[in-house]
Design a protein around this motif. Structure first.
Motif, PDB file in Angstrom:
ATOM      1  N   ALA A 364       0.868  -0.941  -0.029  1.00 36.70           N
ATOM      2  CA  ALA A 364       0.082   0.376   0.193  1.00 36.70           C
ATOM      3  C   ALA A 364       1.190   1.446  -0.499  1.00 36.70           C
ATOM      4  O   ALA A 364       1.069   2.253  -0.808  1.00 36.70           O
ATOM      5  N   ARG A 365       2.014   1.240   0.768  1.00 33.12           N
ATOM      6  CA  ARG A 365       2.894   2.951   1.505  1.00 33.12           C
ATOM      7  C   ARG A 365       3.400   2.891  -0.284  1.00 33.12           C
ATOM      8  O   ARG A 365       3.679   3.794  -0.915  1.00 33.12           O
ATOM      9  N   ALA A 367       2.845   1.536  -3.363  1.00 32.64           N
ATOM     10  CA  ALA A 367       1.511   1.881  -4.261  1.00 32.64           C
ATOM     11  C   ALA A 367       0.929   3.624  -4.239  1.00 32.64           C
ATOM     12  O   ALA A 367       1.112   4.430  -5.512  1.00 32.64           O
ATOM     13  N   LEU A 368       0.870   4.006  -2.632  1.00 29.67           N
ATOM     14  CA  LEU A 368       0.900   5.286  -3.203  1.00 29.67           C
ATOM     15  C   LEU A 368       1.944   6.417  -3.292  1.00 29.67           C
ATOM     16  O   LEU A 368       1.757   7.087  -3.618  1.00 29.67           O
ATOM     17  N   GLU A 371       1.226   6.512  -6.826  1.00 29.88           N
ATOM     18  CA  GLU A 371       0.944   7.549  -7.398  1.00 29.88           C
ATOM     19  C   GLU A 371       1.011   8.740  -7.110  1.00 29.88           C
ATOM     20  O   GLU A 371       0.990   9.575  -8.475  1.00 29.88           O
ATOM     21  N   VAL A 399      -3.815   1.375  -5.099  1.00 34.01           N
ATOM     22  CA  VAL A 399      -4.010   0.562  -4.105  1.00 34.01           C
ATOM     23  C   VAL A 399      -5.059  -0.032  -3.250  1.00 34.01           C
ATOM     24  O   VAL A 399      -5.989  -0.116  -3.977  1.00 34.01           O
ATOM     25  N   ALA A 430      -5.149   6.751   1.080  1.00 33.94           N
ATOM     26  CA  ALA A 430      -5.474   5.120  -0.165  1.00 33.94           C
ATOM     27  C   ALA A 430      -6.583   5.974  -0.455  1.00 33.94           C
ATOM     28  O   ALA A 430      -7.526   6.080  -2.013  1.00 33.94           O
TER      29      ALA A 430
END
Length: 599
Positions: A364-365, A367-368, A371, A399, A430
């Motif tokens: 998740a981190r 993917a962020l 972004e 995410v 997210a």
């Protein structure tokens, strides 16, 4: 006579009774039948020797040797030498056959308890639980059954099963007014530390502080083992201090245990200790130091075969690399973590859950970060399309909101409210990135209400820039949530003020690194509040190598007064001896260590 039995029996002989066995984890059913009281170990030894006198000398020799080997196995566990204790237990098990029936049962029970504790130290929770339950099935009234009970509680804590955790019987540490044996003191300390960890996970910070303090007091009073053996209660206490913003004290408490953790500590102390010290480094804007600590933790995980420690280290490395905009390095760490998560099929269920949790958080981190990088790259490409017509724009990862939501739900079900906070902060971020702004604001307000009710501070102060801007917008009135949040505004405003002050202090610390070296008498404000003037003077003289008698002469007080002040020092700093006190004091700035010694 068996030393391990000796220091337990003189506390418990004549006071044992059958006990209720601990419940199983949720997927198992335990039935323990036919519990009976076994005579003290000294009775076993006398019986075996008497058998030898009437012509059965082989069992006599075998029994005496077995009890000596069991004593060695317990000593290995006290020194946190799990592999050696397992090998010794295996050798003993092969020699149990010739022993008479009741003695063989007692020995097998103790072997199972040794195996349970050793497997727990090796982070094999499933096998440790099986061995502990086996010991209790054989006989729950043996002198070392308290070890199996403590192992059960530790596994249930790891499994996130508080109902089973609290249902396990607690054994009293010994007769009132009589000092417990060393092994009993260790399990008493661990029981208190586990209680503290459970309370901290549920964000009952005052209860966690009291229980961790009691555990450290037991360790200090009874000298329960190597310095790293009390790492778990020390780390729980340090976590509480960190959440209160007492970062220097938190760091000092863990740093004193770090050498012991490196040499032979248990995994819980390593996971919490390295993780907290890396957080403190990030809080002080010192990512290099934090990454060095995490790399050391990764290497220790490889050396000890602790995949959970490796996963925790790699996930935190991803977080720190992302914070420093080093996306390539973060991606490499995330890739290593993905491989590790794919290889964890042979680990226990609790370890698999935690490794999977670290994997989801790291993904998740990352993917962020992608972004954020994509947005910056798109803005740059619009401004400089003519200058760089072939410049590639990195495609962002998506995410996984569903995975984050499920992880948050599972963590809450495990009663780990503190762990759920980190996931909730990532989920807010997210949701913002996914364009679900209203849902993100609602989730943040819910989190702030919960945090304000329990006194959670530092984790929110350390939040990402996206979340911090959202909180700041609510405080300034630029963002208006759906409900009434006026009662949250003072708390949220204090968080933002502390965040700005921390950033300013970190910058000032970097600017004054050189001048700090020329100020040996500089004292941290927190330490000054912790110790009295007299105590600061004594710890300073201790740091110069003076004995109590020399300190008494220097300060014109009695040696007994110096001892009394030293005892208060050890209590305040949660240490056991002068060396640890000086080490901690140096971390607090009360004593400056130079290359040639202590100034």
């Amino acid at each position: 006579m068996n030393e391990a039995f000796a220091y337990e029996i003189d506390q418990e002989a004549g006071h044992r009774r059958p006990c209720a066995a601990p419940p199983r984890a949720q997927s198992e059913a335990l039935a323990i039948r036919g519990l009976h009281v076994i005579p003290p170990a000294s009775v076993y030894v006398d019986e075996v020797l008497s058998l030898g006198r009437v012509g059965r000398e082989r069992p006599a020799v075998s029994g005496a040797r077995i009890h000596l080997d069991l004593a060695r196995a317990w000593q290995m566990l006290i020194r946190l030498q799990a592999a050696e204790a397992l090998l010794t237990a295996q050798r003993i098990e092969g020699r149990v056959g010739p022993l008479p029936g009741p003695i063989a049962v007692a020995v097998r029970c103790e072997i199972a308890a040794v195996r349970a504790a050793a497997l727990m130290l090796q982070d094999d929770a499933g096998a440790a639980l099986a061995a502990a339950l086996s010991a209790l099935r054989l006989d729950a009234a043996t002198p070392t059954a308290h070890v199996a009970l403590t192992v059960c509680r530790c596994v249930y804590w790891r499994l996130g099963d508080p109902e089973s955790f609290y249902a396990v019987e607690r054994r009293e540490p010994g007769e009132p007014g009589k000092q417990p044996g060393r092994l009993r003191a260790i399990t008493t300390m661990f029981d208190l530390a586990l209680d503290a960890a459970i309370e901290f996970g549920q964000m009952h910070f005052n209860a966690a502080r009291l229980l961790a303090g009691d555990a450290l007091d037991v360790a200090r009073r009874f000298g329960v083992g190597p310095a790293a053996i009390d790492a778990l209660p020390a780390c729980v206490m340090a976590q509480v201090l960190y959440e209160e913003g007492r970062v220097d004290e938190s760091e000092a408490l863990v740093a004193a245990r770090l050498p012991g953790i490196r040499q032979g500590g248990a995994i819980e102390g390593a996971v919490l200790g390295y993780g907290l010290l890396a957080r403190i480094a990030a809080n002080r804007r010192q990512p290099g130091q934090g990454l060095l600590l995490l790399a050391e933790a990764d290497a220790l995980g490889i050396k000890r075969n602790w995949p959970r420690l490796r996963a925790a280290s790699l996930a935190q490395q991803v977080e720190m690399h992302v914070a420093a905009d080093r996306i390539d390095q973060a991606a490499l760490c995330a890739q290593r973590l993905a491989v590790l998560a794919g290889q964890c099929g042979a680990t226990s269920s609790s370890a698999r859950f935690e490794i999977a949790r670290y994997h989801v958080l790291a993904q998740a981190r990352l993917a962020l970060a992608h972004e954020h990088f994509q947005a910056s790259a798109q803005a740059l490409s619009k401004a400089s399309a003519q200058a760089f017509p072939q410049a590639p724009i990195q495609v962002s990862a998506t995410v996984d909101l569903a995975a984050l939501r499920q992880l948050h739900c599972n963590t809450v079900l495990r009663r780990d409210r503190y762990g759920a906070v980190t996931i909730a902060l990532l989920l807010v971020e997210a949701l913002l990135v996914a364009g679900l702004r209203d849902e993100a604001i609602e989730a943040l307000v819910t989190l702030l209400k919960q945090a304000a009710s329990v006194g959670l501070h530092q984790t929110l102060v350390d939040c990402s820039e996206r979340v911090a801007k959202l909180i700041d917008g609510i405080v300034r009135g630029a963002i208006v949530p759906a409900g009434d949040v006026r009662e949250l505004l003072p708390y949220a405003g204090a968080l933002m003020s502390r965040r700005r002050r921390g950033a300013a202090d970190a910058q000032a610390g970097r600017d004054s690194d050189t001048s700090r070296d020329t100020a040996p008498d500089r004292v941290q404000p927190v330490a000054a509040m912790c110790l009295s003037e007299r105590e600061r003077a004594i710890i300073g003289l201790m740091g110069r190598g003076l004995t109590n008698k020399q300190i008494a002469i220097r300060l014109c007080i009695a040696p007994e007064t110096v001892k009394s002040h030293a005892k208060h020092l050890y209590t305040k700093l949660s240490v056991k001896n002068r060396i640890e006190a000086v080490t901690l004091a140096s971390r607090l700035g009360l004593v400056r260590l130079s290359g040639s010694g202590i100034d």
